[in-house]
Write an enzyme that holds these catalytic residues in place. Sequence first.
Site, short mmCIF file in Angstrom:
data_model
loop_
_atom_site.label_atom_id
_atom_site.label_comp_id
_atom_site.label_asym_id
_atom_site.label_seq_id
_atom_site.Cartn_x
_atom_site.Cartn_y
_atom_site.Cartn_z
N LYS A 196 0.89 -1.18 0.00
CA LYS A 196 0.00 0.00 0.00
C LYS A 196 0.92 1.21 0.00
O LYS A 196 1.66 1.45 0.94
CB LYS A 196 -0.89 -0.01 1.24
CG LYS A 196 -2.22 0.71 1.07
CD LYS A 196 -2.13 2.20 0.83
CE LYS A 196 -1.99 2.98 2.13
NZ LYS A 196 -1.73 4.42 1.87
N GLU A 270 9.02 0.24 11.38
CA GLU A 270 10.10 1.23 11.29
C GLU A 270 9.44 2.58 11.48
O GLU A 270 8.78 3.09 10.58
CB GLU A 270 10.78 1.16 9.92
CG GLU A 270 11.47 -0.15 9.63
CD GLU A 270 12.73 -0.36 10.46
OE1 GLU A 270 13.17 0.57 11.18
OE2 GLU A 270 13.26 -1.48 10.41
N CYS A 305 13.66 9.58 9.05
CA CYS A 305 13.48 9.11 10.42
C CYS A 305 14.82 9.05 11.16
O CYS A 305 14.84 9.01 12.38
CB CYS A 305 12.78 7.77 10.44
SG CYS A 305 13.41 6.63 9.22
N GLU A 407 9.53 14.47 16.72
CA GLU A 407 10.08 14.36 15.36
C GLU A 407 9.46 15.46 14.50
O GLU A 407 8.25 15.54 14.36
CB GLU A 407 9.73 12.98 14.78
CG GLU A 407 10.29 12.77 13.41
CD GLU A 407 10.12 11.34 12.90
OE1 GLU A 407 8.99 10.86 12.85
OE2 GLU A 407 11.15 10.71 12.56
P1 NAI Z 1 1.62 8.00 8.34
O1 NAI Z 1 2.18 7.09 9.37
O2 NAI Z 1 0.23 8.51 8.52
O3 NAI Z 1 1.65 7.27 6.90
C1 NAI Z 1 2.49 6.19 6.56
C2 NAI Z 1 1.69 5.15 5.77
O4 NAI Z 1 0.69 4.58 6.61
C3 NAI Z 1 0.96 5.72 4.56
O5 NAI Z 1 0.99 4.79 3.51
C4 NAI Z 1 -0.46 5.85 5.08
O6 NAI Z 1 -1.45 5.84 4.08
C5 NAI Z 1 -0.58 4.63 5.96
N1 NAI Z 1 -1.64 4.70 6.96
C6 NAI Z 1 -2.14 5.80 7.58
N2 NAI Z 1 -3.13 5.45 8.43
C7 NAI Z 1 -3.26 4.09 8.36
C8 NAI Z 1 -4.08 3.14 9.00
N3 NAI Z 1 -5.01 3.50 9.89
N4 NAI Z 1 -3.93 1.84 8.69
C9 NAI Z 1 -3.01 1.44 7.80
N5 NAI Z 1 -2.19 2.30 7.14
C10 NAI Z 1 -2.31 3.61 7.42
O7 NAI Z 1 2.64 9.21 8.16
P2 NAI Z 1 2.35 10.67 7.55
O8 NAI Z 1 1.00 11.14 7.97
O9 NAI Z 1 2.64 10.62 6.11
O10 NAI Z 1 3.48 11.53 8.27
C11 NAI Z 1 3.30 11.97 9.61
C12 NAI Z 1 4.59 11.91 10.38
O11 NAI Z 1 5.01 10.57 10.48
C13 NAI Z 1 5.77 12.64 9.76
O12 NAI Z 1 5.79 13.99 10.09
C14 NAI Z 1 6.93 11.91 10.39
O13 NAI Z 1 7.17 12.42 11.67
C15 NAI Z 1 6.43 10.49 10.51
N6 NAI Z 1 6.91 9.65 9.39
C16 NAI Z 1 7.94 8.79 9.59
C17 NAI Z 1 8.45 8.06 8.55
C18 NAI Z 1 9.58 7.12 8.74
O14 NAI Z 1 10.37 6.93 7.82
N7 NAI Z 1 9.69 6.43 9.86
C19 NAI Z 1 7.95 8.22 7.19
C20 NAI Z 1 6.83 9.11 7.07
C21 NAI Z 1 6.35 9.78 8.14
#
Ligand code: NAI
Length: 505
Positions: A196, A270, A305, A407
Amino acid sequence: MPDTVTPGRTPAAPTLDERALARALSGHHFIAGRFAPPASGRTFAVVNPATGEEIGRAAEGDAADVAAAVEAAAAAQKDWAKVPARKRGALVAECARVLADHVEELARLIALETGKALRTESRVEANVVADIFAFYGGLGSELKGETVPFHPDVLSFTVREPLGVVGAIIPWNVPMLLMALKVAPALVAGNAVVVKSAEEAPLAVLRVCELLNRVLPPGLFNILSGYGPECGGPLVEHPKVRKVTFTGSVEVGRIVAETCGRKIIPVTLELGGKSPMIVFDDCELEKAVAGAITSMRFTRQGQSCTAASRIYVHERIFDAFADALAAKVDAMVMGDPLDERTDIGTIISPAQFEKVRGYIEEGKATPGATARVCSRLPDDPALRKGLFIQPHIFTGLTRESRLVREEIFGPVTCLFPFRDWEAVLAEANASDYGLSASVWTNNLRVGLRMAHALEAGIVQINQNLVVQANISYGGVKSSGLGKEASLEAMLEHFMHKKTIMVNMG
Ligand code: NAI
Ligand code: MG
């Protein structure tokens, strides 16, 4: 640039017309070896963050699309598990060659879609993606078990078996690379995958999936785009998904882990970080300053991250370090992500832009805090709606500040002076996160002492490289569970070990 690609029909050969490619990829998932429209018929906009223009549409996936993709994966996985492991590896190595042929194409497409500069980030990502497939492709013969000296009359041994269908949920910051870390080992291990993609970056990963499906049997590698709760949620919930691997926020990581807990299936997480960089006064200052720029991922606008968003510098060299760092970041060029001269591109989305701006305003309003604002916003009128944020280097903040605890995922780092190693160690470990850390010193005793005591999944001394094939990567504390990028990651997180005992007496 002329239109070399027909909408709905992607080119067979690599293309450098990223805009036409984005349009041709629009509106589809990739299921069972072919492009598939969303069951609902709905799509959403994919926007170039450097200009605000719509460059394509993404299929809005839901539970019906998830069901189709998981069924296709489950069917394909049965035969795939019977293919000799080394042959599976050979096909994954062939994927690496296809990716290597498309590095320039994928680099341009990901730059268009995410605003990451072509020279400093997007091309690097495309190359690493090919390298990860090449690395795992060579590991087919390593799926070994063990013999256990249980009793002279009993032969006890273990074999490793694939888990079945893997659900992989990825974010937008390095989407092709983070997807590769999941798909390549899952496939070599004998699993099938349903990915996804992230709402903000669905196109380059879709192209990767399409390209690799020219090599792989249909149904092994499927990809869906869509919103988190509507498409990611049903993927995690699906009964035939027997393992979930997730990269993203802590908040969503918890939701995913709760569902996996209920289903009693393994999960790899992660999540975020607030990674410390610790600079001792006996370091080589110039290397440490250059290292801070890499560590903070300033060329990725800090959207990492592992970004070194807390930099602790020995008080004797604090001013020299801060001045040298600010001067070096100031010389970096912000601009059009597709321009070879650009060092720093844009933030991914308006939501992230507002979030990062909020932290910066809060930092500036904090009594005693100072921000050095570096580089210059581009003056090209074509980029006037671009989501550019200048790098900010804060001093004078304390541990209580949100900027130091949370973060930010933007080009913002905080500098702190320190005097002795016990105190800086306590500060560095005073975080909910534990992803990565770096220590800069020529004193190996101090460096190793710190490396052992730092609460992090990876600690680097006198360097801070990004994810590398063969180097296990994964956090402790709220930064996550499990490892990626290594042999261990494939064996421990995409397979289970079965024990077989034979009584020969
Ligand atoms: P997010 O955690 O909401 O999104 C990451 C993935 O999870 C996307 O594909 C999203 O569609 C999916 N997702 C969201 N809600 C879900 C659910 N209920 N069930 C299953 N999948 C779901 O991250 P977002 O909103 O893009 O970014 C927010 C913050 O998260 C950023 O500011 C950063 O701090 C952190 N982040 C950390 C990352 C890392 O590499 N560890 C990468 C992206 C964001
Ligand atoms: Mg979110």
